[in-house]
Design an enzyme around this catalytic site. Sequence first.
Site: not given
Length: 327
Positions: A199, A252
């Site tokens: 992320k 992400k």
Amino acid sequence: MSSFDLTRRPRRLRATSHIRDLVRETHLRRDDLIMPIFVSHGSNIRREISSMPGIFQHSLDELDRELDAISQAGVPRVILFGIPEHKDAVGSDAFDTEGGIIQRAVRHIKKSHPHLYVITDVCFCEYTDHGHCGVLADDGRLLNDPTLSNLQRQAISHARAGADMVAPSGMIDGMIGAMRQALDEDGFHDLPIMSYAVKYASAFYGPFRDAVDSAPQSGDRRAYQMDPANAREALVEAALDVEQGADILMVKPALAYLDIVASIRANFDLPVAAYNVSGEYSMVKAAAANGWVDERALATEKLLAMKRAGADIIITYFARDLAGDLS
């Protein structure tokens, strides 16, 4: 007539829709998709998020309306994000077994729409008054290990409420191992963990922070989310989560990090998820509202790119609206 050899004519396989369908390499299916839902304390709330047209905050008494639309579209899975009534320094609503908004939402969905597979985001940024993803020291640093114990409490509370999968998103060192241990000790050996393994500290998250009012009150999240300049580090993060017991690895954001999706796919055998995040969604919506692009065509093309890069699973705010076009 051309003087050179045209024995190979790739256009033969593009000449009609029939042949294009027959030889298509990458397929996007509604079964690939997960729809995010924002659930809020309160009543009579169906509040459109201004920076995410078509996406709403829902109180529990209004939630079935959204769940019906998702079900009718054929989307089989949702992931929940909560907006609590009160925020505090440790985000205690996140692990409130009885009164927490996510715990209540899971129980509601399991009664009203038991066919839906319910995934819960496990983090603290929506629940803390400072907007960071865990416990802060007096000097503003995020404290890793005290946050782990709270993540354990949060994951167990979600599991006891009936969640089908938990998805930790805070990029806290050791979060997968800590949660796996706690879940196993509480008897949830079969509950899978989808880790936000990779992320990045991304500018694409802006509309999400509007949706859950989670912008940090001071500083930023660069001390725990990844530097967008780094690619090799993604393999380190993913390998650690595999060792600690992750069942699915997520990247992400997705669109600007398709190289990372492909790298994770090439180096690990676990299923790979890609999060088509809020900023990616809102850019398409804004361009479409101005008549600059075909919204459905562009959204579908983006999701196909994520599948082509190696994603098995896509979390996307387009899931509800596009699923009807898919098989």
